[in-house]
Design a protein around this motif. Structure first.
Motif, PDB file in Angstrom:
ATOM      1  N   ALA A  23       7.066 -18.060 -17.535  1.00  0.00           N
ATOM      2  CA  ALA A  23       6.086 -16.965 -17.564  1.00  0.00           C
ATOM      3  C   ALA A  23       6.585 -15.782 -16.735  1.00  0.00           C
ATOM      4  N   GLU A  24       7.182 -16.055 -15.581  1.00  0.00           N
ATOM      5  CA  GLU A  24       7.717 -14.975 -14.750  1.00  0.00           C
ATOM      6  C   GLU A  24       8.858 -14.248 -15.452  1.00  0.00           C
ATOM      7  N   HIS A  25       9.699 -14.985 -16.156  1.00  0.00           N
ATOM      8  CA  HIS A  25      10.792 -14.363 -16.909  1.00  0.00           C
ATOM      9  C   HIS A  25      10.230 -13.424 -17.980  1.00  0.00           C
ATOM     10  N   LEU A  26       9.209 -13.873 -18.687  1.00  0.00           N
ATOM     11  CA  LEU A  26       8.597 -13.022 -19.706  1.00  0.00           C
ATOM     12  C   LEU A  26       8.006 -11.762 -19.076  1.00  0.00           C
ATOM     13  N   ARG A  27       7.343 -11.916 -17.935  1.00  0.00           N
ATOM     14  CA  ARG A  27       6.754 -10.752 -17.253  1.00  0.00           C
ATOM     15  C   ARG A  27       7.821  -9.780 -16.759  1.00  0.00           C
ATOM     16  N   SER A  28       8.999 -10.286 -16.434  1.00  0.00           N
ATOM     17  CA  SER A  28      10.064  -9.421 -15.907  1.00  0.00           C
ATOM     18  C   SER A  28      10.553  -8.417 -16.948  1.00  0.00           C
ATOM     19  N   LEU A  29      10.270  -8.673 -18.212  1.00  0.00           N
ATOM     20  CA  LEU A  29      10.720  -7.769 -19.271  1.00  0.00           C
ATOM     21  C   LEU A  29       9.666  -6.729 -19.651  1.00  0.00           C
ATOM     22  N   LYS A  30       8.587  -6.666 -18.901  1.00  0.00           N
ATOM     23  CA  LYS A  30       7.495  -5.736 -19.210  1.00  0.00           C
ATOM     24  C   LYS A  30       7.982  -4.286 -19.267  1.00  0.00           C
ATOM     25  N   ASP A  31       8.917  -3.922 -18.399  1.00  0.00           N
ATOM     26  CA  ASP A  31       9.434  -2.554 -18.364  1.00  0.00           C
ATOM     27  C   ASP A  31      10.772  -2.420 -19.066  1.00  0.00           C
ATOM     28  N   GLY A  32      11.142  -3.413 -19.859  1.00  0.00           N
ATOM     29  CA  GLY A  32      12.422  -3.376 -20.558  1.00  0.00           C
ATOM     30  C   GLY A  32      12.435  -2.366 -21.697  1.00  0.00           C
ATOM     31  N   GLU A  33      13.600  -2.173 -22.253  1.00  0.00           N
ATOM     32  CA  GLU A  33      13.768  -1.280 -23.406  1.00  0.00           C
ATOM     33  C   GLU A  33      13.031  -1.853 -24.606  1.00  0.00           C
ATOM     34  N   ARG A  34      12.454  -0.997 -25.400  1.00  0.00           N
ATOM     35  CA  ARG A  34      11.686  -1.422 -26.578  1.00  0.00           C
ATOM     36  C   ARG A  34      12.551  -1.245 -27.832  1.00  0.00           C
ATOM     37  N   ALA A  35      12.442  -2.204 -28.747  1.00  0.00           N
ATOM     38  CA  ALA A  35      13.174  -2.118 -30.018  1.00  0.00           C
ATOM     39  C   ALA A  35      12.383  -2.837 -31.107  1.00  0.00           C
TER      40      ALA A  35
END
Length: 137
Positions: A23-35
């Motif tokens: 769950a923490e790994h998934l949350r870490s991508l909240k500000d990632g690049e969108r595609a």
């Protein structure tokens, strides 16, 4: 009693050691690049067995969705939006999952179930201790 204790400990370990980090790994991508992506390989996405295909930096990337991802019932070729790390586009998650996804739900479910079975085994231990014959005390 031993079964409930073992089940409680196992569910607690699942919650703390597997699902919480997922769950923490998934949350870490909240500000990632969108595609925009398409589902490349479908399967048990919650177990990390799905792949997506998308464009990042002018290159086509095929990446595994992490453990705890949703979307497993979608068919190959289904469109979705993903978030990925700019420096490593293979680290990706569905945009719908960046709040924690199914992993966050399973953290709570397995945690509550672990607590239930641990309390149950504690109550059983107290009950058994009180049922001893008085001659043994």
């Amino acid at each position: 009693m031993l079964m409930s204790l073992a089940l409680g400990l196992l569910l607690g370990a699942l919650s703390a050691l597997v699902m919480f980090p997922a769950a923490e790994h998934l949350r870490s991508l909240k500000d990632g690049e969108r595609a925009r992506a398409t589902l490349h390989t479908s399967g048990a996405c919650m177990a990390g067995q799905c792949e997506v295909r998308f464009e990042a930096g002018g290159q086509t990337v095929v990446a595994d969705l992490p453990v705890g991802s949703g979307g497993g019932k979608r068919s190959v070729g289904a469109a979705m939006t993903v978030r990925y790390q700019a420096d490593d586009p293979r680290v990706v998650a569905r945009e719908d999952d960046v709040g924690g996804g199914g992993a966050a739900l399973l953290v709570w479910v397995s945690g509550v179930a672990a607590a239930f079975f641990l309390v149950l085994s504690g109550v059983a231990a107290i009950f058994l201790a009180r049922q001893r014959p008085t001659s043994l005390r």
